[in-house]
Design an enzyme around this catalytic site. Structure first.
Site, PDB file in Angstrom:
ATOM      1  N   ASP A   8       0.864  -1.175   0.000  1.00 27.46           N
ATOM      2  CA  ASP A   8       0.000   0.000   0.000  1.00 27.46           C
ATOM      3  C   ASP A   8       0.908   1.234   0.000  1.00 27.46           C
ATOM      4  O   ASP A   8       2.136   1.107  -0.076  1.00 27.46           O
ATOM      5  CB  ASP A   8      -0.915  -0.032   1.229  1.00 27.46           C
ATOM      6  CG  ASP A   8      -2.230   0.704   1.016  1.00 27.46           C
ATOM      7  OD1 ASP A   8      -2.333   1.489   0.052  1.00 27.46           O
ATOM      8  OD2 ASP A   8      -3.153   0.508   1.832  1.00 27.46           O
ATOM      9  N   GLU A  10      -0.005   4.537   1.987  1.00 28.04           N
ATOM     10  CA  GLU A  10      -0.147   5.473   3.101  1.00 28.04           C
ATOM     11  C   GLU A  10       0.866   5.235   4.217  1.00 28.04           C
ATOM     12  O   GLU A  10       1.221   6.161   4.946  1.00 28.04           O
ATOM     13  CB  GLU A  10      -1.569   5.409   3.671  1.00 28.04           C
ATOM     14  CG  GLU A  10      -2.631   6.022   2.787  1.00 28.04           C
ATOM     15  CD  GLU A  10      -3.214   5.045   1.784  1.00 28.04           C
ATOM     16  OE1 GLU A  10      -4.176   5.387   1.082  1.00 28.04           O
ATOM     17  OE2 GLU A  10      -2.689   3.913   1.695  1.00 28.04           O
ATOM     18  N   HIS A  61      -2.498  -0.308  -3.775  1.00 28.70           N
ATOM     19  CA  HIS A  61      -3.031   1.010  -3.413  1.00 28.70           C
ATOM     20  C   HIS A  61      -3.850   1.584  -4.563  1.00 28.70           C
ATOM     21  O   HIS A  61      -3.417   1.560  -5.725  1.00 28.70           O
ATOM     22  CB  HIS A  61      -1.897   1.978  -3.075  1.00 28.70           C
ATOM     23  CG  HIS A  61      -2.372   3.387  -2.869  1.00 28.70           C
ATOM     24  ND1 HIS A  61      -2.994   3.797  -1.707  1.00 28.70           N
ATOM     25  CD2 HIS A  61      -2.349   4.469  -3.687  1.00 28.70           C
ATOM     26  CE1 HIS A  61      -3.322   5.078  -1.819  1.00 28.70           C
ATOM     27  NE2 HIS A  61      -2.942   5.502  -3.011  1.00 28.70           N
ATOM     28  N   HIS A 105      -1.883   1.065   6.680  1.00 28.46           N
ATOM     29  CA  HIS A 105      -2.401   2.125   7.549  1.00 28.46           C
ATOM     30  C   HIS A 105      -3.478   1.560   8.459  1.00 28.46           C
ATOM     31  O   HIS A 105      -4.000   0.461   8.225  1.00 28.46           O
ATOM     32  CB  HIS A 105      -3.001   3.253   6.699  1.00 28.46           C
ATOM     33  CG  HIS A 105      -4.004   2.731   5.705  1.00 28.46           C
ATOM     34  ND1 HIS A 105      -5.312   2.455   6.039  1.00 28.46           N
ATOM     35  CD2 HIS A 105      -3.874   2.411   4.391  1.00 28.46           C
ATOM     36  CE1 HIS A 105      -5.943   1.991   4.975  1.00 28.46           C
ATOM     37  NE2 HIS A 105      -5.096   1.944   3.963  1.00 28.46           N
ATOM     38  N   HIS A 117      -8.132   4.770   7.029  1.00 25.35           N
ATOM     39  CA  HIS A 117      -9.399   4.536   6.336  1.00 25.35           C
ATOM     40  C   HIS A 117      -9.548   3.029   6.161  1.00 25.35           C
ATOM     41  O   HIS A 117      -8.622   2.269   6.460  1.00 25.35           O
ATOM     42  CB  HIS A 117      -9.460   5.259   4.979  1.00 25.35           C
ATOM     43  CG  HIS A 117      -8.449   4.767   3.986  1.00 25.35           C
ATOM     44  ND1 HIS A 117      -7.140   5.207   3.980  1.00 25.35           N
ATOM     45  CD2 HIS A 117      -8.548   3.851   2.986  1.00 25.35           C
ATOM     46  CE1 HIS A 117      -6.479   4.601   3.003  1.00 25.35           C
ATOM     47  NE2 HIS A 117      -7.306   3.767   2.393  1.00 25.35           N
ATOM     48  N   GLU A 135      -8.272  -2.790   6.729  1.00 26.89           N
ATOM     49  CA  GLU A 135      -7.580  -3.547   5.695  1.00 26.89           C
ATOM     50  C   GLU A 135      -6.565  -4.523   6.288  1.00 26.89           C
ATOM     51  O   GLU A 135      -6.363  -5.616   5.753  1.00 26.89           O
ATOM     52  CB  GLU A 135      -6.901  -2.575   4.722  1.00 26.89           C
ATOM     53  CG  GLU A 135      -7.902  -1.769   3.908  1.00 26.89           C
ATOM     54  CD  GLU A 135      -7.278  -0.580   3.203  1.00 26.89           C
ATOM     55  OE1 GLU A 135      -6.113  -0.673   2.759  1.00 26.89           O
ATOM     56  OE2 GLU A 135      -7.951   0.463   3.087  1.00 26.89           O
TER      57      GLU A 135
END
Length: 275
Positions: A8, A10, A61, A105, A117, A135
């Site tokens: 990802d 972030e 991502h 994240h 998120h 996630e």
């Protein structure tokens, strides 16, 4: 052995703002370079420990087209583009020996966590058997459903804590300390890469001591949605109904893979606007 590295953005060192993670942002290209370099460090660490390992990198991502293919370590294979089976975990199968979640994240309903998120900004929370999961938890559970342990995670301190709640023995590398949704104290990227290379090698060496995350079914799932239109669309799927409140939908399934696929679908439904 086979290792899947899901990447990802972030949670990459140095990244703190959506302009660094979203295509079109003025710093997005720099974010892509930082992400690719961090993935390379993890690949190197895996191969330090297991020189003959089959390493698969899943670009995980946004559009799934962020990692710069020409700059990725040529010893790894890259999975990019969407839609695709298993989303962020594309390439995972029963022959995979270990999974790694890099640049991750914290979940939407947790926090404070940097750029927190769950799947996108329109999903406010996902609960499996009453437990909030982002996630990290959903991907660890999907990997565990296939008998694959998540042995390493990198991101901010909140992301590491989230994985350790579920898999205490997994290796977590905090490349930054969250100060809120869009601020953090971050390691220098080169320092983060050195730590990640060593951590990846360590995680592979002790993978037998890190169990897969297993959750017993049946799975009662609730999803809080930002937009009531998405709830309207979700309830068109057989077995999905509205729960308490007009923006929460719920379903029950005996197979976690079915739950995971439905959540991937909800992640796409939120992009539909009124016709």
């Amino acid at each position: 052995m086979k290792v899947l590295i899901s990447v990802d953005m972030e949670g990459i060192s140095g990244i703190v703002h959506p302009t660094e993670t979203n295509p079109g942002g003025y710093d997005y290209e720099r974010g892509r370079a930082l992400t690719t370099a961090e993935a390379n460090s993890v690949i190197a660490g895996v191969l330090d420990a297991e020189p003959t390992a089959d390493v698969l990198v899943a670009d995980a991502h946004g559009p799934f087209r962020n990692i710069l293919p020409e700059q990725l370590d040529r010893r790894a294979h890259l999975v990019r583009g969407k839609p695709r089976p298993l989303g962020m975990l594309a390439g995972l199968d029963e022959h995979t020996d270990a999974a790694m979640l890099i640049g991750y994240h914290a979940r939407a309903s947790g926090g404070p966590g940097l750029l927190a998120h769950t799947m996108n900004d329109d999903i406010l929370d996902v609960r499996v058997a009453g437990r909030s999961m982002g996630e990290i938890g959903l991907n660890a559970a999907m990997a565990g459903h296939m008998g694959v342990p998540v042995v390493l995670l990198s991101g901010d301190d909140a992301a590491g804590a989230e994985l350790h709640e579920l898999v205490p023995s997994a290796v977590a590398v905090a490349v930054k300390h969250s100060l809120g949704q869009a601020a953090a104290v971050t390691l220098h990227p080169e320092e983060a890469r050195e730590r990640l290379r060593q951590a990846a090698a360590d995680a592979i060496a002790r993978r037998a001591q890190i169990p897969p995350l297993t959750i017993s079914g049946p799975f009662d799932v609730e999803v809080d949605l930002h937009n009531p239109l998405t709830a309207d669309l979700a309830t068109l799927v057989p077995g999905v109904s509205r729960a308490a409140g007009g923006r929460t939908v719920a379903f029950t399934t005996a197979d976690f893979a079915d739950a995971y696929r439905l959540l991937l679908l909800f992640g796409q439904l939120v992009t539909i606007k009124p016709g």
